[in-house]
Design an enzyme around this catalytic site. Structure first.
Site, PDB file in Angstrom:
ATOM      1  N   LYS A   1      21.967   3.805 -16.898  1.00  0.00           N
ATOM      2  CA  LYS A   1      22.157   4.691 -15.813  1.00  0.00           C
ATOM      3  C   LYS A   1      23.343   4.581 -15.053  1.00  0.00           C
ATOM      4  CE  LYS A   1      19.249   5.550 -11.693  1.00  0.00           C
ATOM      5  NZ  LYS A   1      18.212   5.257 -10.886  1.00  0.00           N
TER       6      LYS A   1
ATOM      7  N   SER B   1      15.003   8.502  -9.636  1.00  0.00           N
ATOM      8  CA  SER B   1      16.314   8.753  -9.930  1.00  0.00           C
ATOM      9  C   SER B   1      16.913   8.810 -11.262  1.00  0.00           C
ATOM     10  CB  SER B   1      17.216   8.136  -8.757  1.00  0.00           C
ATOM     11  OG  SER B   1      16.972   6.900  -8.811  1.00  0.00           O
TER      12      SER B   1
ATOM     13  N   SER C   1      12.024   4.819  -8.950  1.00  0.00           N
ATOM     14  CA  SER C   1      12.881   5.743  -9.739  1.00  0.00           C
ATOM     15  C   SER C   1      12.990   5.290 -11.219  1.00  0.00           C
ATOM     16  CB  SER C   1      14.099   5.404  -9.205  1.00  0.00           C
ATOM     17  OG  SER C   1      14.448   6.205  -8.110  1.00  0.00           O
TER      18      SER C   1
END
Lengths: 97, 483
Positions: free
Chosen positions: B77, B152, B176
């Site tokens: 990420k 996210s 997330s």
């Protein structure tokens, strides 16, 4: 919990973020709705003895002695490469005063 | 042999038996990533990965031992720093940022010879529940591209679901990792706070953030967590507790364990299809000797309010460092102050600005006591309440999200509507306990539905075996039908 424009401008000043007049109205509405939602915490009463600084996951302060950590030239150059403005291997900023 | 949807064990076995090489694996994923650009999962590809794969093949030919994660292609990420590989945090603020260092978890992956394919898309500075807040465009759900992948860690979950990597590392501050895992039909884990080092995570909420695996199976998540977890001198909030070998305890007996379902999870917003899948899961657990009891935990109604005070407060502090001087974009200005304000106005997207302002408000003089201090005390009260629950029960069971994935653009007008999708996930971050989401059913529009299990601090072994047994019993094929 309704915010007014004066408060919004003050918050923007504290947060150091420019807000355009176009953004103002929308932000005012959105922030007011968010703050109104979190206001609901006022409904609950916390017992006197509940301390606000107790860490939810038991952690203790971790200490160590100060160390001088030498930095390699390669790392220094990589760090300077990240900076906005560099002069003589120093990071340059606008005057503070 | 087919390289499709390999697990970590498949890669280990395949490399050992010389069924394929690391280079072939990497080439396979790079080709697929290229084919699926419409998903917009990847932001940056590691230009060195093919070379690294070839070098690893040579090491293996010379007798290098293949451990779990060796040669396994992973997507990281973009909120996690990777040395010499651009890291944007999904923001324009860091559009050209090349970190000079690796996050500790990245170092651990590299020590095990993992192969980093690239950096995946995420909501800006990890703020969002749909990956629509990325400055680089939204990510699409591989199961149905009109829908969001969640956020996210949307890029992570989409990449894993669409077979654009074997696994991904995401971060979870309010759900997330778990929520996008649920929306994309994959497994996502938020470890106990302090289990995985946050050194190298671009800080969002320092007291909630945890990095965690997003994988295609519970076993894979166990392998990944046991590799990235551990004490780190560079993160003083990491625990000194030893890392359990979760992968060796998956089949541990779960009969006799006692789960609770908080009444508060059966709120009005819970979609009937999600409720049905929850009831199915409960029946399956009961058939395996695990009891499930309904329980009333009134304070759970306040978790979102607690979260949306503490989180923005810490965000406003953590993002103060973005001033255009030492790193990140620099806007033109006449004075220092103007420089700060312009840089931050230009570099931050609207959600980031919103949360910054909310945080500034709740920490400001005159409001601090009523908001921030109150939220901290409510947090403490929640922790005390849950400690009592852990005395008598082994974990919470519930849906990960109130609905399956929503459409792109559906919730972008009203931030509050978006925040409500985190209602079941934020609790675990607030009290620092581990939680896992795994896919348990298909809903309408080919979209998956996830189940969440939450257990007490540092009980990941128990959490994993509870999840693994259900996964085995369901034997669900969660792969996207339309790819």
């Amino acid at each position: 919990m309704s915010l007014d424009k004066k408060q919004l401008k003050y918050l923007a000043e504290l947060a150091k973020i420019n807000i355009t007049p176009a953004e103002e109205d929308r932000l005012l509405k959105q922030l007011s709705s968010i703050l109104a939602y979190v206001q609901s915490l006022q409904d609950i009463s916390c017992p006197e003895e509940i301390d606000h600084f107790a860490d939810p996951v038991k952690n203790v302060n971790i200490w160590r002695a100060d160390q001088v950590a030498p930095i390699s030239e390669i790392t220094r150059q990589k760090l300077l490469a990240c900076a906005g403005e560099v002069e003589n291997n120093l990071i340059r900023t606008k005057p503070v005063f | 042999m087919s390289l499709e949807y390999l697990s970590i064990k498949d890669v280990q076995n395949g490399l050992q038996r010389r069924d394929f090489s690391c280079r072939e694996l990497v080439d396979y994923y790079l080709a697929k990533i290229n084919q699926q650009q419409d998903l917009n999962a990847y932001l940056t590809i590691n230009q060195q990965v093919q070379e690294q794969a070839t070098a690893l093949d040579q090491k293996i030919a010379h007798g290098e031992i293949i451990k779990p994660l060796t040669g396994v292609p992973v997507a990281i990420k973009d909120i996690i720093v990777t040395a010499d590989l651009k890291t944007t945090a999904g923001s324009l603020m860091l559009q050209n940022y090349i970190p000079p260092y690796d996050a500790t978890l990245v170092t651990k992956i590299k020590q095990r010879d993992g192969l980093i394919l690239g950096k995946v898309n995420c909501d800006e500075f990890a703020m969002g529940s749909s990956n629509e807040n990325s400055a680089y465009g939204p990510v699409r759900n591989p199961h149905n591209t009109d829908y969001v992948p969640g956020g996210s860690s949307g890029g992570s979950a989409a990449a894993v679901a669409a077979d654009l990597c074997v696994y991904s590392i995401g971060t979870d501050t309010g759900g997330s990792v778990r929520q996008p895992a649920s929306f994309c039909g994959v497994v996502g884990v938020k470890p106990t706070y302090g289990r995985v080092s946050r050194y190298g995570l671009i800080a969002m909420t320092s007291s909630f953030d945890q990095a965690g695996p997003i994988c295609r199976s519970v076993a894979d998540a166990a392998y990944v967590l046991e590799s990235i977890a551990g004490h780190d001198e560079r993160d003083s909030t990491t625990t000194a507790k030893a890392v359990d070998l979760y992968s060796t305890k998956l089949s541990n007996e779960i009969s006799g364990l006692r789960l609770v379902l908080p009444k508060q999870f059966l709120s009005a917003g819970l979609h009937p299809e999600v409720r049905q899948s929850l009831e199915l899961a409960i029946k399956l657990y009961e058939s395996m000797g695990v009891s499930v009891t309904e329980i009333d935990l009134p304070l759970l109604d306040k978790v979102l309010a607690i979260y949306y005070i503490i989180m923005p407060a810490e965000v406003s502090a953590n993002l103060a460092r973005f001033d255009g001087i030492r790193f990140g974009q620099t806007a033109s200005a006449q004075s220092l102050w103007e420089g700060y304000k312009n840089t931050r106005a230009e570099g931050f997207g609207s959600e980031v600005k919103r949360r910054n302002l909310v945080g500034t408000y709740v920490l400001s003089a005159g409001y601090y006591d009523a908001y921030y201090k109150k939220a901290l005390r409510a947090q403490r009260q929640l922790k005390i309440m849950m400690d009592q629950v852990w005395q008598r029960y082994d974990g919470l069971i519930g849906p990960t999200t109130p609905t399956s994935a929503f459409r792109l653009g559906e919730k972008t007008d009203d931030p509050l509507t978006m925040y409500l999708s985190d209602i079941y996930t934020v609790g675990a971050n607030i009290i620092g306990v581990p939680a896992i989401s795994l896919p348990i059913a298909w809903g309408a529009n080919d979209l998956p539905i996830g189940l969440q299990l939450t257990t007490e601090p540092f009980s990941e072994s128990k959490m994993f075996s509870l999840a693994w047994h259900l996964e085995q019993k369901l034997a669900l094929n969660w792969q996207p039908k339309n790819i």
